[in-house]
Design an enzyme around this catalytic site. Structure first.
Site, PDB file in Angstrom:
ATOM      1  N   SER A 106      -8.687   0.855   8.802  1.00  0.00           N
ATOM      2  CA  SER A 106      -8.062   0.642  10.075  1.00  0.00           C
ATOM      3  C   SER A 106      -6.924  -0.291   9.617  1.00  0.00           C
ATOM      4  CB  SER A 106      -9.007  -0.370  10.819  1.00  0.00           C
ATOM      5  OG  SER A 106      -9.415  -1.393  10.140  1.00  0.00           O
ATOM      6  N   ASN A 151      -3.717  -1.590   6.344  1.00  0.00           N
ATOM      7  CA  ASN A 151      -2.611  -1.192   5.609  1.00  0.00           C
ATOM      8  C   ASN A 151      -2.366   0.181   4.919  1.00  0.00           C
ATOM      9  OD1 ASN A 151      -1.288  -3.829   6.581  1.00  0.00           O
ATOM     10  ND2 ASN A 151      -2.091  -4.764   4.572  1.00  0.00           N
ATOM     11  N   LYS A 169       0.796  -1.310   0.209  1.00  0.00           N
ATOM     12  CA  LYS A 169      -0.199  -0.042   0.018  1.00  0.00           C
ATOM     13  C   LYS A 169       0.994   1.121   0.171  1.00  0.00           C
ATOM     14  CE  LYS A 169      -4.211  -1.750   0.713  1.00  0.00           C
ATOM     15  NZ  LYS A 169      -5.385  -1.090  -0.261  1.00  0.00           N
ATOM     16  N   ASP A 225     -16.989 -10.867  -5.084  1.00  0.00           N
ATOM     17  CA  ASP A 225     -17.674  -9.936  -5.771  1.00  0.00           C
ATOM     18  C   ASP A 225     -17.274  -9.454  -7.087  1.00  0.00           C
ATOM     19  OD1 ASP A 225     -15.730  -8.264  -4.062  1.00  0.00           O
ATOM     20  OD2 ASP A 225     -16.221  -6.877  -5.506  1.00  0.00           O
ATOM     21  N   GLY A 248      -9.279  -7.079  -3.551  1.00  0.00           N
ATOM     22  CA  GLY A 248     -10.140  -6.407  -2.790  1.00  0.00           C
ATOM     23  C   GLY A 248     -10.950  -5.265  -3.337  1.00  0.00           C
ATOM     24  N   GLY A 249     -10.304  -3.925  -3.065  1.00  0.00           N
ATOM     25  CA  GLY A 249     -10.970  -3.220  -4.144  1.00  0.00           C
ATOM     26  C   GLY A 249     -10.542  -2.981  -5.541  1.00  0.00           C
ATOM     27  N   GLY A 250      -9.259  -3.857  -5.692  1.00  0.00           N
ATOM     28  CA  GLY A 250      -8.977  -3.996  -7.054  1.00  0.00           C
ATOM     29  C   GLY A 250      -7.886  -3.074  -7.490  1.00  0.00           C
ATOM     30  N   GLY A 251      -7.564  -1.996  -6.525  1.00  0.00           N
ATOM     31  CA  GLY A 251      -6.430  -1.109  -6.935  1.00  0.00           C
ATOM     32  C   GLY A 251      -5.326  -1.630  -7.482  1.00  0.00           C
ATOM     33  N   ASN A 305       1.007  -8.202   7.378  1.00  0.00           N
ATOM     34  CA  ASN A 305       0.418  -7.698   8.711  1.00  0.00           C
ATOM     35  C   ASN A 305      -0.615  -8.438   9.322  1.00  0.00           C
ATOM     36  OD1 ASN A 305       2.534  -5.607   8.724  1.00  0.00           O
ATOM     37  ND2 ASN A 305       0.941  -4.228   7.469  1.00  0.00           N
ATOM     38  N   TYR A 352       3.528   6.759  13.311  1.00  0.00           N
ATOM     39  CA  TYR A 352       4.023   7.402  11.943  1.00  0.00           C
ATOM     40  C   TYR A 352       3.537   8.875  12.054  1.00  0.00           C
ATOM     41  CZ  TYR A 352       5.128   2.909   9.992  1.00  0.00           C
ATOM     42  OH  TYR A 352       5.578   1.564   9.662  1.00  0.00           O
TER      43      TYR A 352
END
Lengths: 381, 381
Positions: free
Chosen positions: A113, A115, A81, A260, A229-232, A367, A150
């Protein structure tokens, strides 16, 4: 996020440009092989192993698969990410007027919440930009501490998406911060896609170094499979492979409808909502509109596959036992497809033939709450 | 095991010879660094952190430590033990008359439920030698399956050392197999020591590649710290460093007297028995006679240090969370010393000065029952 009107076109060239920008800020993570797992992937499953599964009664496929793992679990913050986050903030900083208008002080905001929260916090800090992260009150303390570590300003919310979005809106109203979404934006997609470029180069170099003679014609990857997941990331990887002849596949969990993108891909219509508690907790989101345009509308992804939570955990256990690598469940979904999905394995057998496939597998992140590992890894039977 | 009269002298040259022999059969495991852990090791502990420990009230040491991890958890069978096993079988095969007398068919035998069992089974199979492994009936099924998986003949025994040795004697009487002990033999020590040679070369190369200019005088390691159970590996590493100026240290668990080598080193007398259930289960054995001659009598090890089980598990958790590596508790003992032992840290501060130390840390293995990981990693507070 930079205004959509300023984004580069969704092409392999744009991924190359993004790579130049983020290279100094991210690790060139290693690509590793594993003899045991490649052997296992190249061994037909037994008919007994297929009993009681959705593949019962089929003749087990006999693909030849040489696996190449791109280890983004060894990336900064432990997941890919950061690539998108660094690139998004670079683009935002170049948006005319944003810096001059006090953009860095107003900052950026996201709700996450996972990565993406830590990735954005890190990238913001290194760019001297304020970061506001909206996290559900019930987030595990280690993740909250990590994000605060961070230097981000953590704001708590309820845990439904309505509650989280309401708090995010309030932060935007109060601070003037710019929203940086986790996946549904071209800049994020281009940033994540840079891992695909590295994977291609790293495999090519390894094959070239291992060649016995110049006659060998094998040059690099035949295919890549990445979690969706979101496909990014999947759409970015697909862009990184455009025009190379490398086929790209997506991997999802099937539990409670988390597949999905696969369902959308097969029906021709994007599925806009998902409500699943799959163990692959990074993949509980529906695929976004921008990723969808690449994955489905432009058909840069050749197929979507899904596996059960049990299969995901079996794959995860193999990674811990055989590769000695810490990975999160979401990262194991592509390997589970390669090992256990007879649809995918038949395709690889058919198209790879006797020579087989060099298959890139994206280990997306590492993670995982270590306290939960025992249960996760014991629960595969 | 080859007769003692046939073994090479215990010198660095002999380790170099062993390396030539085993190189084709073992992995040259990677050496990795980790910014976060080197930074943590170079940060003085807080006085509060020392409260309630054996270092309460001391001024925290301020060493500068650049850590280099030798990843034998990525070795074949998941631990360094294959090095000694391959070398021992090579030497045995060269013993005059052994092969001609049907030695390969009579085979080799050992009693072990741990890494040595699998190492010997693998090395025997690849050398076409029969292997008999005596394991306690109560060994965990995964270890039994693993050992059988390498084609060994597994024979069960009771779990006390008397019972195990009795069964081993019976196997020797019945089969004529030769005993291959886990650590107390020069061939085993020379084999294990080969990891020390690789570590030295790998760090030298990394430093050379990273140099900004030729004026920089730093060349390689200043020190190495390795776990000590029976001492086969520690003594081999010490031999690999003889005459190089690199200092070698040993690390043990202190729980229930498992720090036998440290106590012996300090009192001048080897402690011949240990009965400890330390979480570092690979280090529950007393140091052997041959290793002792190198570690103590020849003073090739400069000092022994010990840490609590709690400190070992804290170090282990850091490795999982920050390095994303699967390691077994025994492998984390040297890192625990570097991070938490104020005696060691003061020494490193004093001797390393402002420039600090490049410190090699041996990750000895990664074979841990994954089902137990959650408990192990949660139990550090």
């Amino acid at each position: 996020m930079a205004a959509l009107s300023t984004t580069l076109p969704l092409t392999r060239d744009s991924v190359l440009q993004a790579h130049k920008v983020i290279q100094p800020h991210v690790h060139r993570t290693p690509v590793v092989t594993n003899q045991t797992l490649s052997q296992l992937a190249s061994t037909p499953r037994s008919p007994q192993d297929l009993e009681g599964t959705r593949f019962a009664g089929r003749t087990p496929a006999k693909p030849v698969l040489r696996l190449w793992f791109k280890c983004e679990n060894l990336q900064r913050i432990g997941a890919f990410k950061v690539r998108g986050a660094f690139y998004a903030l670079h683009r935002l900083s170049e948006e005319p007027g944003w810096v001059e208008g006090g953009g860095k002080e107003k900052g950026v905001v996201t709700h996450s919440s996972g990565n993406h929260a830590q990735a954005l916090a890190l990238a913001a800090r290194e760019n001297g930009i304020a970061a506001h992260i909206v996290m559900p009150q019930i987030s595990i303390p280690a993740k909250i501490a990590g994000t605060k570590g961070y230097g981000a300003n953590v704001i708590f919310s309820g845990s439904t998406s309505v509650e989280r979005e309401a708090v995010t809106e309030r932060v935007i109203a109060e601070t003037g911060a710019r929203l940086v979404p986790p996946y549904d934006h071209p800049d994020i997609m281009l940033g994540q896609g840079t891992l695909g470029l590295e994977l291609q180069e790293q495999v090519e170099r390894s094959i070239a170094e291992g060649k016995k003679n110049k006659e060998q014609k094998k040059r690099g990857l035949d295919a890549v499979i990445a979690p969706c997941g979101g496909g990014g990331m999947l759409s970015g990887v697909a862009l990184s492979c455009e025009g190379t002849g490398i086929r790209v596949f997506g991997a999802e969990p099937s539990y409670q409808g988390a597949d999905d993108a696969k369902r959308g891909y097969e029906s021709g219509e994007r599925v806009p909502t998902v409500s699943s508690l799959t163990v692959a907790d990074g993949l509980r989101t529906p695929v976004g509109l921008h990723p969808w345009s690449v994955i489905y509308e432009r058909r840069l992804v050749s197929g979507m596959f899904s596996v059960t939570d049990e299969e995901i955990l079996r794959a995860m256990r193999l990674v811990y036992e055989r590769m000695k690598m810490v990975v999160e469940p979401s990262a194991c979904v592509p390997l589970a497809v390669a090992l256990f999905d007879e649809d995918f394995r038949s395709l690889a057998e058919r198209e790879g033939g006797e020579e087989g496939w060099d298959l890139g597998i994206v280990f997306s992140g590492g993670n995982v709450a270590v306290e939960a590992l025992g249960k996760l890894l014991a629960g595969d039977k």
